[in-house]
Design a protein around this motif. Structure first.
Motif, mmCIF file in Angstrom:
data_model
loop_
_atom_site.group_PDB
_atom_site.id
_atom_site.type_symbol
_atom_site.label_atom_id
_atom_site.label_comp_id
_atom_site.label_asym_id
_atom_site.label_seq_id
_atom_site.Cartn_x
_atom_site.Cartn_y
_atom_site.Cartn_z
ATOM 1 N N ILE A 1 12.669 -14.995 -33.613
ATOM 2 C CA ILE A 1 12.780 -14.763 -35.056
ATOM 3 C C ILE A 1 11.742 -15.627 -35.755
ATOM 4 O O ILE A 1 11.810 -16.862 -35.712
ATOM 5 N N SER A 2 10.767 -14.953 -36.376
ATOM 6 C CA SER A 2 9.706 -15.651 -37.103
ATOM 7 C C SER A 2 10.016 -15.580 -38.591
ATOM 8 O O SER A 2 9.915 -14.521 -39.215
ATOM 9 N N LYS A 3 10.394 -16.736 -39.154
ATOM 10 C CA LYS A 3 10.750 -16.792 -40.581
ATOM 11 C C LYS A 3 9.589 -17.275 -41.438
ATOM 12 O O LYS A 3 9.670 -17.261 -42.660
ATOM 13 N N SER A 4 8.509 -17.748 -40.802
ATOM 14 C CA SER A 4 7.248 -17.967 -41.505
ATOM 15 C C SER A 4 6.223 -17.045 -40.858
ATOM 16 O O SER A 4 6.396 -16.621 -39.716
ATOM 17 N N PHE A 5 5.167 -16.727 -41.577
ATOM 18 C CA PHE A 5 4.346 -15.602 -41.169
ATOM 19 C C PHE A 5 2.922 -16.024 -40.844
ATOM 20 O O PHE A 5 2.357 -16.934 -41.450
ATOM 21 N N SER A 6 2.350 -15.315 -39.860
ATOM 22 C CA SER A 6 0.958 -15.484 -39.482
ATOM 23 C C SER A 6 0.252 -14.154 -39.663
ATOM 24 O O SER A 6 0.885 -13.105 -39.797
ATOM 25 N N SER A 7 -1.058 -14.198 -39.606
ATOM 26 C CA SER A 7 -1.828 -12.999 -39.911
ATOM 27 C C SER A 7 -1.701 -11.913 -38.859
ATOM 28 O O SER A 7 -2.050 -10.762 -39.109
ATOM 29 N N ASN A 8 -1.192 -12.249 -37.660
ATOM 30 C CA ASN A 8 -1.063 -11.245 -36.615
ATOM 31 C C ASN A 8 0.202 -10.400 -36.753
ATOM 32 O O ASN A 8 0.373 -9.424 -36.029
ATOM 33 N N LEU A 9 1.092 -10.754 -37.679
ATOM 34 C CA LEU A 9 2.332 -10.020 -37.889
ATOM 35 C C LEU A 9 2.186 -9.047 -39.044
ATOM 36 O O LEU A 9 1.423 -9.293 -39.989
ATOM 37 N N SER A 10 2.932 -7.946 -38.980
ATOM 38 C CA SER A 10 2.994 -7.034 -40.118
ATOM 39 C C SER A 10 3.449 -7.796 -41.350
ATOM 40 O O SER A 10 4.371 -8.611 -41.297
ATOM 41 N N TYR B 1 -4.069 -4.520 -49.439
ATOM 42 C CA TYR B 1 -3.698 -5.919 -49.621
ATOM 43 C C TYR B 1 -4.677 -6.831 -48.877
ATOM 44 O O TYR B 1 -5.171 -6.493 -47.791
ATOM 45 N N ILE B 2 -4.941 -7.981 -49.461
ATOM 46 C CA ILE B 2 -5.586 -9.098 -48.771
ATOM 47 C C ILE B 2 -4.564 -10.230 -48.772
ATOM 48 O O ILE B 2 -4.181 -10.741 -49.823
ATOM 49 N N LEU B 3 -4.101 -10.617 -47.570
ATOM 50 C CA LEU B 3 -2.941 -11.495 -47.456
ATOM 51 C C LEU B 3 -3.282 -12.732 -46.625
ATOM 52 O O LEU B 3 -3.496 -12.643 -45.410
ATOM 53 N N PRO B 4 -3.330 -13.904 -47.253
ATOM 54 C CA PRO B 4 -3.603 -15.141 -46.510
ATOM 55 C C PRO B 4 -2.322 -15.762 -45.954
ATOM 56 O O PRO B 4 -1.214 -15.510 -46.455
ATOM 57 N N SER B 5 -2.475 -16.570 -44.922
ATOM 58 C CA SER B 5 -1.352 -17.338 -44.373
ATOM 59 C C SER B 5 -1.860 -18.693 -43.907
ATOM 60 O O SER B 5 -3.013 -18.827 -43.494
ATOM 61 N N ALA C 1 4.449 -27.316 -42.076
ATOM 62 C CA ALA C 1 4.423 -26.688 -43.399
ATOM 63 C C ALA C 1 3.793 -25.314 -43.250
ATOM 64 O O ALA C 1 2.920 -25.098 -42.396
ATOM 65 N N SER C 2 4.249 -24.375 -44.058
ATOM 66 C CA SER C 2 3.685 -23.030 -44.006
ATOM 67 C C SER C 2 3.710 -22.402 -45.387
ATOM 68 O O SER C 2 4.548 -22.740 -46.235
ATOM 69 N N GLY C 3 2.800 -21.468 -45.603
ATOM 70 C CA GLY C 3 2.753 -20.694 -46.835
ATOM 71 C C GLY C 3 2.086 -19.362 -46.557
ATOM 72 O O GLY C 3 1.194 -19.265 -45.709
ATOM 73 N N SER C 4 2.523 -18.306 -47.238
ATOM 74 C CA SER C 4 1.946 -16.984 -46.988
ATOM 75 C C SER C 4 2.252 -16.046 -48.147
ATOM 76 O O SER C 4 3.165 -16.292 -48.954
ATOM 77 N N LEU C 5 1.481 -14.965 -48.210
ATOM 78 C CA LEU C 5 1.743 -13.849 -49.109
ATOM 79 C C LEU C 5 2.103 -12.638 -48.261
ATOM 80 O O LEU C 5 1.494 -12.412 -47.202
ATOM 81 N N ASN D 1 5.570 -10.729 -52.331
ATOM 82 C CA ASN D 1 6.365 -11.863 -51.867
ATOM 83 C C ASN D 1 5.502 -13.103 -51.674
ATOM 84 O O ASN D 1 4.422 -13.035 -51.074
ATOM 85 N N TYR D 2 6.000 -14.245 -52.145
ATOM 86 C CA TYR D 2 5.343 -15.538 -51.961
ATOM 87 C C TYR D 2 6.302 -16.421 -51.165
ATOM 88 O O TYR D 2 7.461 -16.618 -51.569
ATOM 89 N N ASN D 3 5.847 -16.945 -50.023
ATOM 90 C CA ASN D 3 6.712 -17.657 -49.086
ATOM 91 C C ASN D 3 6.168 -19.056 -48.807
ATOM 92 O O ASN D 3 4.965 -19.233 -48.625
ATOM 93 N N ALA D 4 7.069 -20.052 -48.741
ATOM 94 C CA ALA D 4 6.657 -21.429 -48.439
ATOM 95 C C ALA D 4 7.783 -22.147 -47.712
ATOM 96 O O ALA D 4 8.970 -21.857 -47.928
ATOM 97 N N GLU D 5 7.419 -23.111 -46.825
ATOM 98 C CA GLU D 5 8.429 -23.854 -46.056
ATOM 99 C C GLU D 5 7.834 -25.150 -45.533
ATOM 100 O O GLU D 5 6.645 -25.217 -45.205
ATOM 101 N N ILE D 6 8.656 -26.185 -45.471
ATOM 102 C CA ILE D 6 8.312 -27.418 -44.762
ATOM 103 C C ILE D 6 9.461 -27.739 -43.810
ATOM 104 O O ILE D 6 10.623 -27.408 -44.080
ATOM 105 N N LYS D 7 9.138 -28.394 -42.662
ATOM 106 C CA LYS D 7 10.157 -28.601 -41.641
ATOM 107 C C LYS D 7 9.884 -29.855 -40.839
ATOM 108 O O LYS D 7 8.728 -30.185 -40.544
#
Length: 920
Positions: free
Chosen positions: A216-225, A646-650, A665-669, A702-708
């Protein structure tokens, strides 16, 4: 609260453990016989009692070895014994040792091939992968699933921090975000939905026999839909990791509310859950030629049954090359019964329908999976996966009570009886070709192709509405609406083509580098065809049409049709026999997604690693419909196109304070696209509600952010704390609208939504001991909790709905969720005993968002407690006992007003099952 306190007391007072071990596998070759396999050679871990002999193919396996360094001894009568020193056994990994043996000349150690591969199903291996990864992710493997008595992928996800499931459904919510905000993949390739109303496939279709792990990937990378805001759920299928496998399992289960009790079944459905008559053949509305009757059958519910067979084999082609295959087949069924109430309470003294409810559900599923893996050498691998899942869900809903127009006066002794009989059959075919290649020390190339198809059929859904007059003890037909007495046939077929290709360039050698750069492509083409047709039974004089509830087919028959007691009309609104009468309501839809991405991981220092990615996506979606209803601004025969780019950074950052502590830490659109059925204005009717799509829907941003913070005290231990936040602009929600129908739902861009929360997770060993004769006692505990705040700010410019207030919590988002498990484990030689207590609690959460000046409907908090006991008598025979839903709490929904008026209430019963497994 009393259930919660009892559950917590039981958890605190019960102990458990799950310890990871390693294994040794390989092949012994006879140098005296031109390198043929050497059968019946002895293999022993020196200084222990663990050992085995090779089979006819020279293959062997020694499992459940404690981590450490050992000497492995190979011997055979008349041959030189071989000792391999310094063999490192790691938790969650399999060490392969291929050994040639000879009669007298001996052999040198450089002739021995030793390799170590990760076991992707063990807790320690998955924790190690989580620790090493740059992105934030988590997974649950087959080992942990067995310990917690998890039966399918849907239940597996709920054991992960921040994930819960809506009661009575397999839909999951990740950090408060439901089906439309999640995505599902199988070995990294997307899967189609089996339900026309859902984005994701029903995860309960995937039994644990085929699962190696669920990531389960709750933060996102560019290789994921990027069509995701909650999580991507990736089911990884099993492959052969040992030399051979043949396992047979059988289980039986008892439910306190169904087993050996009277149970209603749908006429025409069967026990094995196979329906070959999924489409109607009606071509003459004056002939009553339906193949099934309206009258349910009554029999006795048998115990639940489960049967599974696993078979696999690995062949050594050469020193570096192997071919393996793995086959799994299973059948499972389940009876369930709910006896409760259902009320449409608006406020104190203002209640619409009030029903006593009885729901009979029977589910049967069959599954077959096979994979073939050709490992050319350490650098090249090809695999083919095929999965077939057949599920059949049968449900009878029998509601008796009052509605707003019947039985409301004090002197009125009439009741309404609603009877809905539904059968849904799914057939899923998945085919995947995967390849992995390593070129030199600096380049990897990976490619995968997938083709999936889904058949979703709802054959002959039958609905009846009756009025029961208790004064004169009669029952007659009720016909306040067209669909009160009807049959419905629905058929969905979907093709799904997908492809993933990527090339990886390491900045240095593969295992010693400063990072890597990945260039990739993801493509997906989906086309769906859905059609549905109603056959409404309209009575000319319903007030004089009396029926026998035990013999409904005495009313719904050819004689009464011919005599004009009732007529048949299709959903086209016609009762004649022209060709257009039999045209179904339908929608056709297709979606094309093409994405290219570049992803870079760079080790800025020995401790600090950065992952930066950017993804470009092009999405084109078309929905064309021809239905009997229209939506404001659209005709009933129209289409709509949604095209977006879309142009979506992560960004993912990881800082290792030391070898045990990570800061992340993570952030993505990302975005959320409307689903096909959310757009198509096709009306789906339940027992007391209607739902249809909205062609005016727009995508969400969607705007996503997380620190862990992560701490790994030992290889199988973890303590983690994370804080996350999400902002969803123009969010899509299911809402109730103004209508003459009591509960009429559609979808709308209701406004902007925000999600903020904190997650805490721990896995700890409490006690380990080992005696001189290798008897081990282990105790461990695991727990995770999520605290969350969600808010939906209604769009004030949207005048289509009368929102209640200015904001709401998100549907399905539980503000507080906790999972906990404790286990005790004892093992000695080939014997092993495990006892686990597993607990889940979800606080009150929004079931549906209120509109038309009605408050939200809330799903009440419930505690769930399961007990799992298993014992292996030896390497061949194993026994498992499960007790599920021990507390048997009442599942309730209420209107969110100070009085908290109960709207629904029922219990599921306690389930007890026993299973026997045989490993040959």
């Amino acid at each position: 609260m009393k259930y919660l306190l009892v559950s917590l007391f039981l958890i605190v007072s019960t102990l458990s453990y799950a310890q990871d071990k390693g294994s040794v596998v390989g092949k012994v070759i006879d140098k005296e016989a031109s390198d043929e396999p050497l059968a019946f050679a002895n293999v022993l871990i020196k200084g222990t009692t663990k050992g085995t002999t090779t089979d006819f193919d020279g293959l062997y396996e020694i499992a459940n070895i404690d981590p450490g360094t050992y000497i492995v001894v190979f011997s055979y009568l008349g041959y030189e014994s071989v000792e391999i020193p310094n063999v490192a056994i790691e938790a969650g990994k399999a060490t392969t040792i291929n050994v040639p043996m000879a009669a007298s000349e001996g052999m040198s150690l450089d002739e021995v091939v030793v390799t170590t591969t990760t076991r992707k199903d063990s807790e320690a291996a998955l924790l190690l992968d989580q620790k090493r990864a740059v992105e934030i992710k988590t997974a649950i493997g087959a080992q942990e699933l067995a310990k917690k008595a998890v039966s399918d992928a849907a239940d597996a996800t709920t054991k992960v921090t921040g994930v819960n499931k809506k009661e009575g459904s397999s839909k999951i919510y990740v950090r408060g975000l439901g089906d439309r905000y999640n995505s599902t993949t199988f070995n990294g390739l997307p899967l189609p939905s089996n339900d026309p109303g859902d984005k994701n496939i029903d995860l309960s279709l995937f039994g644990t026999d085929i699962i190696e792990n669920v990531g389960i990937s709750k933060s996102f990378s560019s290789n994921l839909s990027s069509d995701v805001a909650g999580a991507n759920i990736d089911i990884v299928s099993r492959e052969m990791t040992t030399s051979s496998l043949f396992k047979v399992g059988i289980s039986s289960g008892y439910n306190s509310q169904t087993t050996f009790k009277d149970f209603k079944n749908i006429d025409g459905a069967n026990w094995v859950g196979v329906n070959t008559d999924t489409k109607h053949n009606i071509r003459d509305l004056t002939a009553y030629s339906f193949s099934n009757g309206f009258t349910p059958e009554t029999n006795t519910a048998s115990p639940n049954l489960g049967v599974s067979i696993n078979y696999g084999k690995k062949f050594q082609v050469s020193d570096e090359s192997t071919i393996s295959f793995f086959l799994v087949g299973s059948f499972d069924n389940k009876y369930s019964f709910q006896d409760g109430v259902s009320e449409n309470a608006i406020d104190v003294g203002n209640t619409g329908s009030q029903f006593d409810t009885k729901t009979y559900s029977y589910n049967a599923s069959k599954m077959l999976m096979g994979n073939l893996v050709y490992k050319i050498n350490a650098n090249h691998k090809l695999s083919f996966n095929h999965l077939f899942v057949h599920s059949n869900n049968q449900k009878i809903e029998d509601f008796t009570g009052t509605t707003t127009d019947i039985g409301r006066g004090e002197d009125d002794n009439r009741l309404v009886n609603l009877l809905l009989q539904t059968e849904v059959q799914n057939r899923l075919f998945v085919n995947q070709l995967l390849s992995n290649h390593k070129f030199g020390e600096t380049i990897d190339v990976n490619a995968s192709l997938g083709y999936s198809s889904i058949y979703n059929d709802e054959p002959d859904r039958r609905k009846n509405t009756f009025i029961i007059d208790n004064d004169d003890n009669t029952t007659r037909i009720s016909q306040n609406a067209v669909r009160d007495n009807s049959r419905f046939y629905g058929n969905l077929f979907e093709n799904d083509y997908s492809a993933n290709v990527n090339a990886v360039k390491y900045l240095g050698e593969r295992f010693e580098n400063k990072g890597k750069v990945t260039l990739g492509y993801n493509g997906r083409i989906t086309d769906r065809k859905f059609d549905g047709i109603y056959f409404d039974h309209n009575f000319s004089s319903p007030r004089t049409a009396f029926v026998d509830l035990d013999n409904l087919d005495n009313t719904f028959n050819q004689e009464n049709l011919s005599n004009g007691v009732f007529g048949i009309e299709t959903s086209r609104g016609r009762n004649n026999n022209d060709a257009e009468t039999y045209l179904p309501q339908l929608y056709d839809a297709d979606k094309k997604v093409h994405a290219a991405y570049i992803d870079a991981i760079y080790n800025v220092t020995d401790k600090f690693t950065a992952n930066v990615g950017i993804r470009a996506e092009d999405i084109k979606m078309n929905v064309t419909w021809n239905t009997n209803i229209s939506f404001p601004g659209f005709s009933n025969n129209s289409s709509i196109d949604l095209d977006k780019q879309y142009i979506l950074p992560s960004l993912n950052l990881k800082y290792a304070l030391n070898d045990k502590i990570n800061l992340r830490a993570s952030g993505s659109l990302s975005y959320t696209y409307p689903q096909f059925k959310e757009i198509a204005p096709f009306a789906y009717e339940g027992i007391n509600y209607q739902e249809s799509g909205n062609p005016g829907l727009l995508p969400s941003d969607n705007y996503n952010a997380e620190i862990k913070f992560e701490l790994f005290p030992k290889s199988n231990e973890l303590f983690a704390v994370g804080v996350f936040g999400k902002l969803i602009q123009n969010s899509i929600n299911r809402l109730e609208r103004n209508s003459s129908i009591e509960r009429d739902f559609t979808f709308d861009n209701a406004g902007d939504a925000s999600v903020f929360g904190i997650e805490v997770e721990t896995k700890l060993d409490l006690f380990n001991s080992e005696s001189d004769n290798f008897k081990r006692n282990n105790i461990s505990v695991g727990a995770n909790a999520t605290f969350m705040k969600t808010k939906l700010e209604y769009n004030a410019n949207n005048t289509s709905f009368n929102y209640t207030g200015s904001s709401s919590e998100l549907e399905g988002a539980s503000p507080f969720t906790v999972n906990a498990d404790v286990s005790y484990k004892f093992d000695f030689e080939e014997k092993e005993t495990i006892a686990s207590l597993v607990f889940n609690y979800q606080s009150d959460k929004v079931y549906s968002i209120g509109t038309n000046f009605q408050e939200n409907i809330i799903e009440k908090a419930v505690p769930i407690l399961d007990l799992v006991l298993s014992h292996k008598f030896n390497k061949t025979i194993g026994l498992k006992l499960n007790a599920k839903n021990i507390l048997n709490p009442s599942f309730e929904r209420y209107r969110d007003i100070p009085e908290k008026i109960t709207m629904n209430s029922y219990k599921n019963g306690v389930g007890i099952s026993a299973g026997l497994s045989l490993n040959f």
